[in-house]
Motif scaffolding. Structure first.
Motif, mmCIF file in Angstrom:
data_model
loop_
_atom_site.group_PDB
_atom_site.id
_atom_site.type_symbol
_atom_site.label_atom_id
_atom_site.label_comp_id
_atom_site.label_asym_id
_atom_site.label_seq_id
_atom_site.Cartn_x
_atom_site.Cartn_y
_atom_site.Cartn_z
ATOM 1 N N THR A 15 0.840 -1.304 -0.003
ATOM 2 C CA THR A 15 0.075 0.082 0.062
ATOM 3 C C THR A 15 0.745 1.345 0.209
ATOM 4 O OG1 THR A 15 -1.527 -1.169 1.013
ATOM 5 C CG2 THR A 15 -1.922 1.220 1.190
ATOM 6 N N SER A 16 1.997 1.326 0.411
ATOM 7 C CA SER A 16 2.890 2.564 0.836
ATOM 8 C C SER A 16 3.564 2.924 -0.479
ATOM 9 C CB SER A 16 4.015 2.078 1.939
ATOM 10 O OG SER A 16 3.084 2.089 3.432
ATOM 11 N N ARG A 22 1.258 2.893 -3.357
ATOM 12 C CA ARG A 22 0.262 2.658 -4.263
ATOM 13 C C ARG A 22 -0.865 3.629 -3.744
ATOM 14 N NH1 ARG A 22 0.531 -1.939 -7.519
ATOM 15 N NH2 ARG A 22 2.631 -2.960 -7.194
ATOM 16 N N SER A 23 -0.449 4.928 -3.138
ATOM 17 C CA SER A 23 -1.678 5.593 -2.683
ATOM 18 C C SER A 23 -1.900 6.536 -3.558
ATOM 19 C CB SER A 23 -1.166 6.097 -1.251
ATOM 20 O OG SER A 23 -0.311 7.231 -1.447
ATOM 21 N N GLY A 58 0.187 -4.131 7.320
ATOM 22 C CA GLY A 58 -0.949 -3.629 6.311
ATOM 23 C C GLY A 58 -1.945 -4.628 5.709
ATOM 24 N N PRO A 59 -2.186 -4.784 4.531
ATOM 25 C CA PRO A 59 -3.286 -5.759 3.991
ATOM 26 C C PRO A 59 -2.909 -7.153 4.527
ATOM 27 C CG PRO A 59 -2.322 -4.271 2.356
ATOM 28 C CD PRO A 59 -1.539 -4.197 3.316
ATOM 29 N N LEU A 64 -10.632 -5.241 2.733
ATOM 30 C CA LEU A 64 -9.693 -4.554 1.694
ATOM 31 C C LEU A 64 -10.419 -3.755 0.724
ATOM 32 C CD1 LEU A 64 -6.772 -7.177 1.233
ATOM 33 C CD2 LEU A 64 -6.989 -5.568 2.866
ATOM 34 N N LYS A 96 -9.957 -1.526 -2.598
ATOM 35 C CA LYS A 96 -8.990 -1.316 -3.833
ATOM 36 C C LYS A 96 -9.054 0.044 -4.437
ATOM 37 C CE LYS A 96 -8.079 -2.757 -8.506
ATOM 38 N NZ LYS A 96 -8.757 -3.709 -9.806
ATOM 39 N N PRO A 116 -3.414 -9.427 -1.983
ATOM 40 C CA PRO A 116 -2.879 -8.074 -2.284
ATOM 41 C C PRO A 116 -1.725 -7.644 -2.782
ATOM 42 C CG PRO A 116 -3.557 -8.500 0.053
ATOM 43 C CD PRO A 116 -3.709 -9.931 -0.707
ATOM 44 N N GLY A 128 -3.731 -0.178 -5.452
ATOM 45 C CA GLY A 128 -3.291 -0.794 -4.185
ATOM 46 C C GLY A 128 -4.590 -1.142 -3.366
ATOM 47 N N ARG A 160 -6.445 -0.530 0.430
ATOM 48 C CA ARG A 160 -6.283 0.030 1.717
ATOM 49 C C ARG A 160 -6.883 -1.165 3.028
ATOM 50 N NH1 ARG A 160 -9.725 2.529 -1.848
ATOM 51 N NH2 ARG A 160 -9.085 4.590 -2.640
#
Length: 534
Positions: free
Chosen positions: A47-48, A50-51, A220-221, A240, A242, A291, A328, A330
Motif C-alpha cells: 500500500t505504501s 500505491r496511494s 498492512g493488508p 480490503l 482497492k 494484495p 493498491g 487500503r
C-alpha cells in the motif's frame, strides 16, 4: 545483517516495511529500544507505494463527522512536510462545486473553515472562496456548465515510497536493523507468550530466528495473515478496499491545478499535476484477491477516464492516453453493511493474549502519530525499562536535514552549481538535489566514481548505486518503481534504460537480482505500465 539479526535478542520486532512499520521502527529506536524490522517484499511494495500520494487531512471525513481523524491528520501534514521537505510539498487544492453536487457554496465554505481550524492551518494557507470566473482562471479545463464557484485550500503532495524509504533510512542510521525480502513464517511462543519469529530470506532461502520482547504486526493488508500465525486474536478483521490511479502526459491533459472533484456517481476523486504528467484517482471498491497481485483493471481505467471526461470535458481522453497505472489496497477495519467509501479510516491497536500487538487501519498522513501510539503502548507494558519520550515530531528524516523547508530551494540551487564538479550537467544536479535532498552529495559521488557506460548516464548509474548501497534495492523493480518512480511517472525513461539498469544491477548484486527480478519480470513490469491486465 541477517547474521546479526539471528544472533541478538531485540526489544522490538516489527513485521511490515510499509510506512507504518517504518514509523514504528524509527520511533522505537529513537527512544533507546533495539529494533529489527522485516518486510517480506520490498520496502513500501504494498500500500505504501500505491496511494494517491497526498498527505491530506481527509476533507470528506468532515461529512462523516470523524472530527478526530480530521484534526489529528490535519495537524500531522505540516509535521511530515517539515521533517521531509524534499519528498513532501504544499499543494494548493481546488474544490469546484456545481449545482446539485455533493458540496455547495455554504457547505464548502463552512467545511473548509472547520478543516482549517481543526488542522491548525496557518493564516496564509487558509481557504479562500472563489467565484466561477476565478475558479476557471485557476483551472480552465474544468466543466463550466453548472459551476457555482470553488474553494481553494492547502494539502501536501508526497512521494509515498520515498517517504517510507527516508523513514527507514533514518531508523537504520539510529541503529535499527531493517531487512527487505525477509518473511516471518511462524512465531515462537514460550510459556504461552510470543517470544520471536522464524524468518526466511526470500532471495537466498536462508532461515533464521529472531527473538524479541515485543512483536508488532504492521503488515498492512496482510495483518490478518500474520495474526493467524499467532493463533489468537479477536473478532475484528480487515476489509480490503482497492484504489486505482491513471497517469497521463500533460501534452494530452494540461492540468494546471490540483483538483478534488465530484465524480459522475457522486464519489470524490483527485486530479493532480506532477511534473510533466498528471494523474487521476482513486477508485474505491472491495477487493477479495491477493494484495500482492492487485492491479488496475480495464474497468478501473475506464471508470477514471469517464470521471476525468465528465469534469474536464474538453480533454476527450482516450484509453491510449493512459501511460501508466497503479492500484493498491487500503487495509480498512471491517464495519458491517458499509460501502468502501463509508468505512472509517481510523486506526486501532489490538493486543492478543500472547502479547502480539497489531496496528490496523489508518491513513498515510497519520503514520508518525500511529507509530507514537504503538510505541507508547510498548513503553507502558515494558516492566522496569525507562524508555525515552517520542522525539519524531521534530526529527528530520534522511535527506531532510534542513533548518527549515524554506531552505530547500537555495540548497537545490547550490547543488545545481556543484554538479559540474562531479561531471554531471546542471539539470542532472538539480534533479538529484530536489529528489534526494541532503543525500544528494552521496549520489553525486557514486555518479562521479561510476561514470557513464553500457547505455546508462553517470547520473543514472549514481542513482542505481545509491539505491543498492544505501536503500537496499535488490531487483530492478525496486529501483524502477519505488526508488526512482520512473515506471509510474517517466515511462519513456523506464523503457529506454530499464534493460540496461537491470543488467547493471545484476552485475552489482549477482544472481539475487536475477532470481526475483530478471528479464521476464522486467518485461512484465514494462508491459503493465499502461495498466493492461496479465
Amino acid at each position: 545483517m541477517k547474521q546479526h539479526a539471528a544472533g541478538f535478542r531485540f526489544d522490538v520486532l516489527v513485521i511490515g516495511g510499509g510506512v507504518t512499520g517504518a514509523g514504528i521502527a524509527l520511533d522505537a529506536v529513537t527512544r533507546g529500544m533495539s529494533v529489527l524490522l522485516v518486510e517480506m517484499q520490498d520496502f513500501a511494495e504494498g500500500t505504501s507505494s500505491r496511494s494517491t500520494k497526498l498527505i491530506h487531512g481527509g476533507l470528506r471525513y468532515l461529512k462523516q463527522m470523524e472530527l478526530k481523524i480530521v484534526a489529528e491528520t490535519g495537524r500531522e501534514r505540516k509535521i511530515v512536510y517539515e521533517n521531509a521537505p524534499h519528498v513532501t510539498e504544499p499543494e494548493r487544492m481546488l474544490l469546484p462545486f456545481y449545482k446539485g453536487g455533493t458540496f455547495g457554496p455554504l457547505m464548502t465554505s463552512a467545511g473548509l473553515t472547520v478543516y482549517d481550524l481543526l488542522a491548525g492551518v496557518e493564516k496564509d494557507e487558509r481557504r479562500t472562496m472563489l467565484s466561477p470566473e476565478e475558479t476557471l482562471e485557476l483551472e480552465p479545463l474544468l466543466k463550466q456548465d453548472g459551476l457555482l464557484g470553488g474553494g481553494n485550500y492547502v494539502e501536501y503532495r508526497t512521494d509515498d515510497a520515498r517517504l517510507t524509504l527516508e523513514t527507514l533510512k533514518k531508523a537504520a542510521e539510529k541503529g535499527a536493523v531493517c531487512l527487505n525480502y525477509c518473511k516471518a513464517e511462524r512465531f515462537v511462543h514460550e510459556g504461552g507468550k510470543i517470544a520471536g519469529a522464524v524468518i526466511r530470506d526470500g532471495l537466498d532461502g536462508t532461515v533464521f530466528r529472531a527473538d524479541a520482547e515485543h512483536i508488532v504486526n504492521a503488515a498492512g493488508p496482510w495483518v490478518d495473515e500474520v495474526r493467524k500465525m499467532d493463533g489468537k486474536g479477536n473478532n475484528k478483521h480487515l476489509k480490503l478496499s482497492k484504489g486505482a490511479h491513471i497517469v497521463i502526459d500533460k501534452s494530452r491533459f494540461p492540468l494546471r491545478q490540483a483538483i478534488y472533484f465530484d465524480g459522475p456517481d457522486g464519489r470524490m476523486l483527485f486530479a493532480i499535476p506532477r511534473g510533466r504528467k498528471a494523474y487521476v484517482g482513486t477508485t474505491d471498491t472491495f477487493y477479495e484477491g491477493n494484495p500482492a497481485d492487485v492491479k488496475a483493471s480495464e474497468e478501473d481505467i475506464r471508470y477514471l477516464l469517464e470521471a476525468a471526461d465528465w469534469i474536464f470535458p474538453g480533454t476527450r481522453l482516450q484509453r491510449g492516453d493512459v501511460e501508466s497505472a497503479w492500484a493498491g489496497v487500503r487495509p480498512l477495519i471491517h464495519q458491517e453493511g458499509k460501502d468502501p467509501s463509508e468505512i472509517s479510516r481510523k486506526d486501532e491497536i489490538w493486543e492478543s493474549d500472547s502479547g502480539l500487538l497489531t496496528i490496523a487501519g489508518g491513513k498515510l498522513t497519520g503514520y508518525r502519530k500511529m507509530a507514537e501510539h504503538v510505541v507508547d503502548r510498548i513503553a507502558d507494558r515494558s516492566s522496569g525499562e525507562k524508555w525515552g519520550p517520542c522525539v519524531t515530531k521534530h526529527l528530520p528524516l534522511s535527506g531532510g536535514d534542513f533548518a527549515s523547508p524554506v531552505d530547500l530551494p537555495n540548497f537545490i540551487e547550490g547543488k545545481t552549481n556543484e554538479a559540474e564538479l562531479y561531471g554531471l550537467s546542471r539539470e542532472e544536479g538539480r534533479e538529484i538535489a530536489a529528489f534526494y535532498g541532503t543525500n544528494a552529495d552521496a549520489v553525486f559521488k557514486f555518479a562521479h566514481a561510476a561514470g557513464a557506460g553500457d547505455g546508462l548516464s553517470a547520473a543514472d548509474r549514481g542513482r542505481i548505486l545509491y539505491s543498492v548501497h544505501q536503500e537496499m534495492a535488490a531487483v530492478p523493480a525496486d529501483f524502477l518503481v519505488r526508488r526512482s518512480g520512473w515506471l509510474f511517472f517517466d515511462v519513456e525513461k523506464a523503457r529506454a534504460v530499464g534493460p540496461q539498469a537491470a543488467a547493471y544491477m545484476k552485475r552489482l548484486l549477482g544472481p539475487s537480482a536475477e532470481r526475483r527480478g530478471g528479464k521476464e519480470e522486467l518485461r512484465r513490469l514494462l508491459g503493465e505500465t499502461a495498466g493492461r491486465e496479465r
